[in-house]
Design an enzyme around this catalytic site. Structure first.
Site: not given
Ligand code: IPM
Ligand code: MG
Length: 370
Positions: A142, A192, A225, A249, A253
């Site tokens: 990032y 990884k 993975d 990230d 999710d």
């Molecule tokens: C998160 C989001 C952010 C990230 C974006 C909005 C920059 O996806 O907080 O998970 O990638 O960190």
């Molecule tokens: Mg995210």
């Protein structure tokens, strides 16, 4: 006890709607408990760009550094797609994380009993699920240099760099081990190391910190993975997962969806301790701006309200009040109240964002008369 200063940054999309519900919850705690909060509000993301031409103003950055805790709603939206990269709403959020040095991002994935049927996985796989993903938040690909898009001969090349120092890995590893000590005493570290040197270093440093300081916690390692696969196969094998910024990230999710809806998941981004001993902190829901439903009262405020519960626990030393707020939310869900994201194919009628807020406030009222 003094007043805690909170900076609210509602941002874009559904951010303002869900943050309005958090505001009411904060007021409830101010008027009904020993805690006192002083809330101020400012702009971030596209909302800030429209006024100031940048996704975060320097004054706001200074206020965020001075606050006891920052609460962010969401940033982004299709209307900002054409903006120069440095002006995109997301840059505001990333600047806050970086300049407040919020290196540990805690993303719990807990399955409320009332929602176990709603997961895309079988009920027995998710019921009772309680895992904590600790995502490194201020390093890795990032922020690594070199980065950019440049021309080589007659084509363009896009470059990002995965970069981690030992100390960056060590500090987030300690966060994970400390949390595990207070939970199920297990940490699984994901990288990884089979492909990336930064992954080899990650594994080495986590192993060293464990050997030197955390004998009482069980440590395992997994390639990220395979970790994704195991998270969907049998997520209850995990207690705390620690991983880098990008894998975190993705994996968070995935983990969020195990619990039924990404509209349920809070997060805490924590840095080093401030003068009063509490960590520098920003709280945000894991979900994004959801521009498709913004302004319609359809958004689920629970992720954002649960982020306030995390603040009670990690910033305000009020774990009991955090439990009380979480219990109120569990109550409301078991009564059958559902926002649109939790309805699925059942055909029942969803409640609005503010109705969900009302119900949680009513459930809190019941806890104080019990
Ligand atoms: C998160 C989001 C952010 C990230 C974006 C909005 C920059 O996806 O907080 O998970 O990638 O960190
Ligand atoms: Mg995210």
């Amino acid at each position: 006890m003094g007043k805690y200063s909170l900076l609210f940054l509602p941002g874009d999309g559904i951010g303002p709607e869900v943050m309005a519900e958090v505001r009411r919850i904060v007021d409830w705690f101010s008027s009904r408990t020993e805690l006192a909060f002083d809330v101020s509000e400012d702009l971030v993301g596209g909302a800030c760009y429209r006024v100031h031409g940048v996704p975060l103003h320097d004054d706001t950055m200074a206020k965020a550094r001075a606050a006891d805790a920052v609460f962010l709603g969401a940033v982004g939206g299709p209307e900002y797609d054409g903006l120069d990269f440095s002006l995109k709403p997301e840059r505001g959020l990333l600047r806050l994380r970086k300049e407040m040095d919020l290196f540990s991002n805690l993303r719990p994935a807990q399955c409320f009993d009332a929602l176990a049927d709603f997961s895309s996985l079988k009920k027995n796989v998710v019921s009772g699920l309680d895992i904590m993903i600790v995502r490194e938040l201020t390093g890795g690909v990032y922020f690594g240099e070199p980065r950019g898009i440049h021309r080589e001969g007659n084509e363009r090349v896009g470059i990002n760099t995965q970069r981690y120092t030992e100390s960056e890995i060590a500090r987030v590893a300690r966060t994970a081990f400390d949390l595990a000590r207070r939970r199920g005493k297990k940490v699984c570290s994901m990288e990884k190391a089979n492909v990336m040197e930064s992954g080899i270093l990650w594994r080495d440093v986590v192993t060293e910190i464990h050997a030197d300081e955390y004998h009482d916690v069980e440590l395992s390692h997994m390639y990220a993975d395979a970790g994704a696969m195991q998270l969907t196969r049998w997520p209850k094998q995990f207690d705390v997962i620690v991983t880098d910024n990008l894998f975190g990230d993705l994996l968070s999710d995935l983990a969020a969806m195990l619990t039924g809806s990404i509209g349920m998941l809070p997060s805490a981004s924590l840095g080093a301790p401030m003068e009063n001993g509490a960590p520098r902190a920003m709280y945000e829901p894991v979900h994004g701006a959801a521009p498709d439903i913004a302004g319609e009262g359809k958004a689920n405020p629970i992720a954002c309200i649960l982020s306030f519960a995390m603040a009670l626990r990690y910033s305000f030393d009020a774990g009991g009040e955090a439990n009380r707020l979480e219990a109120a939310i569990a109550d409301v869900l078991s009564e059958g109240l559902r926002t649109a994201d939790l309805i699925g194919e059942t055909g029942s009628k969803p409640v609005s964002t503010s109705d969900m807020g009302n119900a949680i406030l009513a459930a809190l009222d019941r806890t104080s008369t019990r």
